[in-house]
Design a protein around this motif. Structure first.
Motif, mmCIF file in Angstrom:
data_model
loop_
_atom_site.group_PDB
_atom_site.id
_atom_site.type_symbol
_atom_site.label_atom_id
_atom_site.label_comp_id
_atom_site.label_asym_id
_atom_site.label_seq_id
_atom_site.Cartn_x
_atom_site.Cartn_y
_atom_site.Cartn_z
ATOM 1 N N PHE A 38 9.094 0.011 -13.934
ATOM 2 C CA PHE A 38 7.812 0.297 -12.999
ATOM 3 C C PHE A 38 5.988 0.555 -14.085
ATOM 4 C CE2 PHE A 38 10.913 3.739 -12.273
ATOM 5 C CZ PHE A 38 10.374 3.669 -11.263
ATOM 6 N N THR A 40 3.173 0.208 -13.448
ATOM 7 C CA THR A 40 1.258 0.118 -13.248
ATOM 8 C C THR A 40 2.059 1.586 -14.239
ATOM 9 O OG1 THR A 40 2.635 1.235 -11.800
ATOM 10 C CG2 THR A 40 1.777 -0.275 -10.218
ATOM 11 N N PHE A 41 2.443 1.955 -14.778
ATOM 12 C CA PHE A 41 2.207 3.293 -15.750
ATOM 13 C C PHE A 41 2.429 2.666 -16.780
ATOM 14 C CE2 PHE A 41 4.710 4.779 -11.738
ATOM 15 C CZ PHE A 41 3.973 6.329 -11.559
ATOM 16 N N SER A 68 4.687 7.077 -8.136
ATOM 17 C CA SER A 68 3.612 5.990 -8.031
ATOM 18 C C SER A 68 3.869 5.729 -6.014
ATOM 19 C CB SER A 68 4.384 4.581 -7.916
ATOM 20 O OG SER A 68 6.189 4.636 -7.834
ATOM 21 N N THR A 70 2.922 6.241 -2.411
ATOM 22 C CA THR A 70 0.926 6.228 -1.607
ATOM 23 C C THR A 70 1.073 7.393 -0.103
ATOM 24 O OG1 THR A 70 0.771 3.784 -0.858
ATOM 25 C CG2 THR A 70 0.199 4.757 -2.891
ATOM 26 N N GLU A 131 -2.656 10.295 -10.584
ATOM 27 C CA GLU A 131 -3.171 8.797 -11.333
ATOM 28 C C GLU A 131 -3.045 8.393 -9.770
ATOM 29 O OE1 GLU A 131 -0.568 9.121 -15.083
ATOM 30 O OE2 GLU A 131 0.524 10.045 -13.742
#
Length: 131
Positions: A38, A40-41, A68, A70, A131
């Motif tokens: 992950f 993107t975190f 995460s 969408t 987020e």
């Protein structure tokens, strides 16, 4: 993100970098894999979710997947029933609020200090998927 660490620190980088607490050192490998899966975190968020999951990588991964996503998810019938019960019963709602208050009142003094409020607000922010 581990590329920035010298080779001698790579094995213990999460703990050395301050993402995991010393008593969570056994989670280093899980933490590293979750950060890789992950990207993107930020590492701080991955560590926080792993901590909330009591070191259970599967639960942490599920939470990260949920956060995460969408696409609009269907409402879970059990969650909907739980919310309906809470909102229709003042006693249940009061109990749930007190339970959550105690969860964030880390020092148990009956008052939320500034750091406890920040923790609460960050948890709300994360739970609402902003987020």
């Amino acid at each position: 993100f581990f590329a920035a660490f010298p080779a001698s620190i790579k094995m213990a980088s999460p703990v050395a970098a301050g993402y995991l607490r010393p008593d969570e050192e056994e989670w280093s490998e899980l933490f590293s894999r979750l950060c890789t899966r992950f990207p993107t975190f930020p590492p701080e968020r991955v560590a926080s979710i792993l901590r909330e999951s009591d070191g259970h990588a599967g639960q942490a991964a599920a939470t990260l997947r949920d956060l995460s996503g969408t696409a609009m998810r269907a409402v879970d019938p059990d969650d909907a029933e739980h919310v309906r019960t809470l909102l229709s019963s003042p006693i249940m709602f009061k109990h749930a609020c007190k339970e959550q208050f105690r969860k964030f009142d880390a020092d148990g003094n009956g008052v939320l200090e500034w750091q406890e409020i920040l923790t609460l607000v960050n948890a709300l922010y994360s739970n609402f998927g902003l987020e």
